[in-house]
Design an enzyme around this catalytic site. Structure first.
Site, PDB file in Angstrom:
ATOM      1  N   GLY A 194       0.855  -1.327   0.055  1.00  0.00           N
ATOM      2  CA  GLY A 194       0.043   0.064   0.030  1.00  0.00           C
ATOM      3  C   GLY A 194       0.877   1.222   0.074  1.00  0.00           C
ATOM      4  N   GLY A 214      15.449  10.885   0.285  1.00  0.00           N
ATOM      5  CA  GLY A 214      16.308  10.872   1.373  1.00  0.00           C
ATOM      6  C   GLY A 214      17.415   9.798   1.156  1.00  0.00           C
ATOM      7  NE  ARG A 248      18.468  15.370  -4.199  1.00  0.00           N
ATOM      8  CZ  ARG A 248      17.541  16.246  -4.269  1.00  0.00           C
ATOM      9  NH1 ARG A 248      17.409  17.147  -3.142  1.00  0.00           N
ATOM     10  NH2 ARG A 248      16.906  16.741  -5.413  1.00  0.00           N
ATOM     11  CB  SER A 297      13.985  17.656  -8.383  1.00  0.00           C
ATOM     12  OG  SER A 297      15.376  17.558  -8.477  1.00  0.00           O
ATOM     13  NE  ARG A 317      -2.213  -3.983  -1.590  1.00  0.00           N
ATOM     14  CZ  ARG A 317      -1.903  -3.706  -0.637  1.00  0.00           C
ATOM     15  NH1 ARG A 317      -0.820  -4.169   0.131  1.00  0.00           N
ATOM     16  NH2 ARG A 317      -2.541  -2.712   0.023  1.00  0.00           N
ATOM     17  CG  ASP A 372       2.882  -6.313   8.034  1.00  0.00           C
ATOM     18  OD1 ASP A 372       2.372  -6.149   6.946  1.00  0.00           O
ATOM     19  OD2 ASP A 372       2.086  -6.831   9.131  1.00  0.00           O
ATOM     20  CB  THR A 380       2.115   1.022   6.134  1.00  0.00           C
ATOM     21  OG1 THR A 380       0.820   0.532   6.337  1.00  0.00           O
ATOM     22  CG2 THR A 380       3.148   0.601   7.309  1.00  0.00           C
ATOM     23  CG  ASP A 412      -2.431  -0.025   7.717  1.00  0.00           C
ATOM     24  OD1 ASP A 412      -3.521   0.924   7.440  1.00  0.00           O
ATOM     25  OD2 ASP A 412      -2.232  -0.982   6.699  1.00  0.00           O
ATOM     26  CG  ASP A 416       0.270  -2.670   9.787  1.00  0.00           C
ATOM     27  OD1 ASP A 416       1.427  -1.939   9.492  1.00  0.00           O
ATOM     28  OD2 ASP A 416      -0.164  -3.268   9.058  1.00  0.00           O
ATOM     29  NE  ARG A 438     -16.867  16.617  16.647  1.00  0.00           N
ATOM     30  CZ  ARG A 438     -17.245  16.042  17.688  1.00  0.00           C
ATOM     31  NH1 ARG A 438     -18.444  16.433  18.342  1.00  0.00           N
ATOM     32  NH2 ARG A 438     -16.615  15.035  17.987  1.00  0.00           N
ATOM     33  NE  ARG A 444      -2.400  -4.433   5.383  1.00  0.00           N
ATOM     34  CZ  ARG A 444      -1.445  -5.287   4.831  1.00  0.00           C
ATOM     35  NH1 ARG A 444      -1.731  -6.535   4.893  1.00  0.00           N
ATOM     36  NH2 ARG A 444      -0.377  -4.908   4.055  1.00  0.00           N
TER      37      ARG A 444
HETATM   38  P1  ADP Z   1       2.350  -4.229   2.747  1.00  0.00           P
HETATM   39  O1  ADP Z   1       3.878  -4.133   2.356  1.00  0.00           O
HETATM   40  O2  ADP Z   1       1.839  -2.742   2.577  1.00  0.00           O
HETATM   41  O3  ADP Z   1       2.120  -4.836   4.046  1.00  0.00           O
HETATM   42  P2  ADP Z   1       1.406  -6.404   1.125  1.00  0.00           P
HETATM   43  O4  ADP Z   1       1.020  -7.158   2.386  1.00  0.00           O
HETATM   44  O5  ADP Z   1       0.642  -6.258   0.135  1.00  0.00           O
HETATM   45  O6  ADP Z   1       1.595  -4.839   1.333  1.00  0.00           O
HETATM   46  O7  ADP Z   1       2.893  -6.743   0.664  1.00  0.00           O
HETATM   47  C1  ADP Z   1       3.553  -6.209  -0.615  1.00  0.00           C
HETATM   48  C2  ADP Z   1       4.084  -6.984  -1.456  1.00  0.00           C
HETATM   49  O8  ADP Z   1       5.252  -7.762  -0.656  1.00  0.00           O
HETATM   50  C3  ADP Z   1       3.158  -8.282  -1.796  1.00  0.00           C
HETATM   51  O9  ADP Z   1       2.361  -8.071  -2.921  1.00  0.00           O
HETATM   52  C4  ADP Z   1       4.319  -9.342  -2.468  1.00  0.00           C
HETATM   53  O10 ADP Z   1       4.924  -9.119  -3.719  1.00  0.00           O
HETATM   54  C5  ADP Z   1       5.291  -9.159  -1.129  1.00  0.00           C
HETATM   55  N1  ADP Z   1       5.470 -10.187  -0.079  1.00  0.00           N
HETATM   56  C6  ADP Z   1       4.176 -10.165   0.880  1.00  0.00           C
HETATM   57  N2  ADP Z   1       4.046 -11.450   1.705  1.00  0.00           N
HETATM   58  C7  ADP Z   1       5.611 -12.120   1.192  1.00  0.00           C
HETATM   59  C8  ADP Z   1       5.861 -13.165   1.395  1.00  0.00           C
HETATM   60  N3  ADP Z   1       5.472 -14.032   2.515  1.00  0.00           N
HETATM   61  N4  ADP Z   1       7.139 -13.518   0.636  1.00  0.00           N
HETATM   62  C9  ADP Z   1       7.629 -12.959  -0.325  1.00  0.00           C
HETATM   63  N5  ADP Z   1       6.939 -11.804  -0.532  1.00  0.00           N
HETATM   64  C10 ADP Z   1       5.937 -11.215   0.048  1.00  0.00           C
END
Ligand code: ADP
Length: 319
Positions: free
Chosen positions: A11, A22, A25, A58, A72, A103, A125, A127, A129, A154, A171
């Site tokens: 995302g 960052g 550069r 830039s 994704r 993650d 992200t 989130d 998270d 509101r 999430r």
């Molecule tokens: P975010 O990084 O925001 O959590 P996603 O969970 O969609 O978003 O993960 C982003 C991309 O990272 C996935 O579309 C895939 O290409 C890669 N990815 C996610 N999980 C795995 C995994 N277990 N092994 C390898 N690549 C992964």
């Protein structure tokens, strides 16, 4: 190392561009070459890789989204796909890779590292998270967007004495909902970290109206329930018009707030310094206002984000 690659994955989040800037550069200043990879792991697999210069970034510090694109790409979970990707990195003589994402993206970076290609992760992200950091890039911008939306709701909800249910992203993390609910003065908070019973929520809303409240705002983290269904249930039980609003992708966009720009710039700079010091397989974070790094595998497998129970308890006293 002489050449590094950079990609944004998963995302998108406001501040990703500032992080790329960052990295670029700092790396150029240290005499490294930098290669931008389009559309995350997909572009890596498809060898869509181009050299970046200082002007490539830039006018990027204030731009939302990510100019490198993101995707994704579930196929990256397959080893054969990743080996092709590593082959592309080697063909371009790239020595290390910076991955900006959540993650899921960290999982990909962890696998590449295990398979012999050193990566450093930067948490991007909305989130918030990701383990190993107090804040992720994009979180504070999204927070400000959500609070602005709640303020607008509101106005109308108070004019019509209506109950508003608002679905917030995150999430499986309630940080964005909790902080936005406090800042937006919401009456009720439904987040994944705290068990919630519909009857309790409805009773609390009823009690609020009995106390003389004229309207109510309920903030709910996505994936917790169907907010339209919840709104209908509240309306039937409380006998007050109730509407659900799903904020959706609005929360991902916009120009990053200053904190995200600064955080992204610091993290980008720090990631390059780590690579120069020979670190691979790390992820960057900010903890107690200091830059830190952790083993990316450890962060994914063992580190859990602590839940801020104190903040939740405080919120309860403000209703
Ligand atoms: P975010 O990084 O925001 O959590 P996603 O969970 O969609 O978003 O993960 C982003 C991309 O990272 C996935 O579309 C895939 O290409 C890669 N990815 C996610 N999980 C795995 C995994 N277990 N092994 C390898 N690549 C992964």
């Amino acid at each position: 190392i002489k050449k590094i690659g950079i990609l944004t994955s998963g995302g998108d989040a406001p501040g990703m561009n500032a992080a790329i800037r960052g990295v670029v550069r700092t790396a150029l200043g240290e005499g490294l070459e930098v290669f931008g990879i389009r559309d995350g792991y997909q572009g890596l697999y498809e060898n869509r890789i181009e050299r970046l210069n200082r002007y490539s970034v830039s006018d990027m510090i204030n731009r939302g989204g990510t100019f490198l694109g993101s995707a994704r790409f579930p196929q990256f979970k397959e080893e054969a796909t990743r080996l092709t990707a590593i082959g592309n990195l080697r063909k371009n003589e790239i020595d290390a890779l910076v991955v900006i994402g959540g993650d899921g993206s960290y999982m990909g970076a962890m696998r590449l590292t295990e398979e012999g290609f050193p990566c450093v992760g930067i948490p991007g992200t909305i989130d918030n998270d990701v383990a190993g950091t107090d804040y992720t890039i994009g979180y504070f911008t999204a927070l400000s967007t959500v609070v602005e939306a709640i303020d607008r709701l509101r106005d109308t909800s108070s004019s019509h004495q209506r109950i508003s249910v608002i679905e917030v992203m995150g999430r499986h993390c309630g940080d964005l909902t909790l902080s936005a609910a406090i800042a937006g003065g919401c009456e009720f908070i439904v987040i994944p970290e705290v068990e919630f019973k519909r009857e309790d929520l409805i009773n609390e809303i009823k009690q609020g109206f009995a106390k003389g409240k004229k309207h109510a705002i309920v903030a709910v983290t996505e994936h917790m329930c169907d907010v339209n269904e919840l709104a209908a249930e509240i309306e039937a039980a409380v006998k007050h018009e109730t509407r659900a609003t799903i904020l959706g992708h609005i929360q991902r966009g916009g120009s990053p707030v200053p904190y995200d720009r600064i955080l992204a710039s610091r993290m980008g700079e720090y990631a390059v310094q780590l690579l120069l010091q020979g670190f691979g397989g790390r992820c960057v974070g900010i903890q107690n206002e200091k830059m830190v790094h952790h083993d990316i595998i450890d962060a994914i497998e063992n580190m859990k984000r602590p839940f801020n129970q104190e903040l939740f308890d405080t919120a309860k006293h403000l209703f």
